[in-house]
Design a protein around this motif. Sequence first.
Motif, short mmCIF file in Angstrom:
data_model
loop_
_atom_site.label_atom_id
_atom_site.label_comp_id
_atom_site.label_asym_id
_atom_site.label_seq_id
_atom_site.Cartn_x
_atom_site.Cartn_y
_atom_site.Cartn_z
N PHE A 180 -63.88 -54.84 16.14
CA PHE A 180 -62.64 -54.26 16.64
C PHE A 180 -62.92 -53.09 17.59
N ASP A 182 -61.91 -49.54 19.32
CA ASP A 182 -61.28 -48.34 18.78
C ASP A 182 -59.77 -48.39 19.03
N GLY A 183 -59.00 -48.15 17.97
CA GLY A 183 -57.56 -48.10 18.10
C GLY A 183 -56.87 -49.44 18.15
N SER A 184 -57.63 -50.53 18.01
CA SER A 184 -57.05 -51.87 18.08
C SER A 184 -57.19 -52.59 16.75
N ASP A 185 -56.15 -53.37 16.40
CA ASP A 185 -56.23 -54.22 15.22
C ASP A 185 -55.99 -55.68 15.62
N ASP A 186 -56.25 -55.99 16.88
CA ASP A 186 -56.07 -57.34 17.43
C ASP A 186 -57.26 -58.20 17.04
N ALA A 189 -58.80 -60.48 19.95
CA ALA A 189 -59.61 -59.68 20.88
C ALA A 189 -60.91 -59.25 20.21
N ALA A 190 -60.85 -58.91 18.93
CA ALA A 190 -62.05 -58.46 18.21
C ALA A 190 -63.05 -59.60 18.05
N ARG A 193 -64.67 -60.10 21.41
CA ARG A 193 -65.58 -58.98 21.66
C ARG A 193 -66.88 -59.19 20.89
#
Length: 422
Positions: A180, A182-186, A189-190, A193
């Motif tokens: 993940f 920083d600041g994302s809970d998607d 996307a994680a 990444r």
Amino acid sequence: MSQPGAALATGPTGLDLARPSAGVWPGLATVPRAPAKARIAEALFRRAVRSLPVRVVFPGGERIGAGGLDSPVMRVVRPEAFFHRLGTGSKIGFGESYMVGDWICTRPADLLTPFAAQLSTLIPPVLQRIGRRFAEARRPGAEANTLDGARENIHRHYDLSNDLFATFLDETMSYSAAWFADGSDDLVAAQRRKIDAVLDMAGVRSGMHVLEIGTGWGELAVRAAQRGARVTTMTLSSEQAHLAEERIAAAGVADRVQVLLRDYREAQGSYDAVVSVEMVEAVGVQYWPTYFAALDRLLRPAGRVGLQSITMPHDRMLVTQHDYTWISKYIFPGGVIPSVEAIEQNLRDHTGLRIVERRSLGPDYARTLAHWQRTFLSRRDEVAALGFDETFCRMWEFYLAYCEAGFRVGYLDVFQLSLQRR
């Protein structure tokens, strides 16, 4: 689906095996009888729980544990059955008791987290040694990862149903730790990444020929092909291979990706990069030298390996590597989680490779599992509609919660490793 006491399913080695996809649960409906062991298990359980931030509630209203009103609650519905299962095999009986409803909990990951945090000290060390020597089951030799054994072990988990995995995985169909931002809970996307990061560790770029050991459902192969690489990807799961080919074609990269139903030991050729994500855990201690030697053998001289592996502390790995646990019985037969030290030792002793870069994603895996658990619970009716019974659903809930707890407290970790030649 049939009930826990359904007729036995026999594997190719003659073992009586759980077949979750067919609702077959050998022996699960029968409570083992071991009065002396049950009494010992109850005493140890009560001793362990009294200092944990949980509440355990028994029929009649008795409560134990150090938890407050907001603590997770474990309700023991059938104490006698629970303690008999626990006494005859603590590493298997605790999970089996949840599968059959001897105890229930609405927040199993929260409940299991304090247990996981003190896993090595909940039972006095001397009793652990006695139990490991005389009482605990050892891994059955029939589940060793020979060529035939590995296919059977993979089949028992990954061939359950593509539709099952699609109920709780995200659109990438990634069944491994996400990373993940920083600041994302998607989660989508994680996962992408994470895949891009391990491809970077292997140095994958346009014009390369990449080998992937462990196809999953094809997302990594697609992203490598989108970089302009040519990909050969291998799996032992026929279900995964079928859906991976469909997803690869839908992504428009079928001309650059070849999916092979093949064991890593059967791989041939020479590749610019080799990538393997959370596959080494299925290899087994006996075959770690063979697996890492294969990475070395298949890699061109200037190539790099991108490896992602779940890990555990080395001392715990050494004392538990031959134990037969609930996870190995019901979820990942033949699997053993390595330590980073074990990986380094195998690289040093059996290859010319070394670790040149590493990244820990342990907390990210806890978040990933929490996503999967929430989605699975929200779509439980869909799982049932696929034909999976209540025992299976409870088994899967416990599995996801058990793993999440391990990553929350650091008992489990997961590393991305970049390997290159010394």
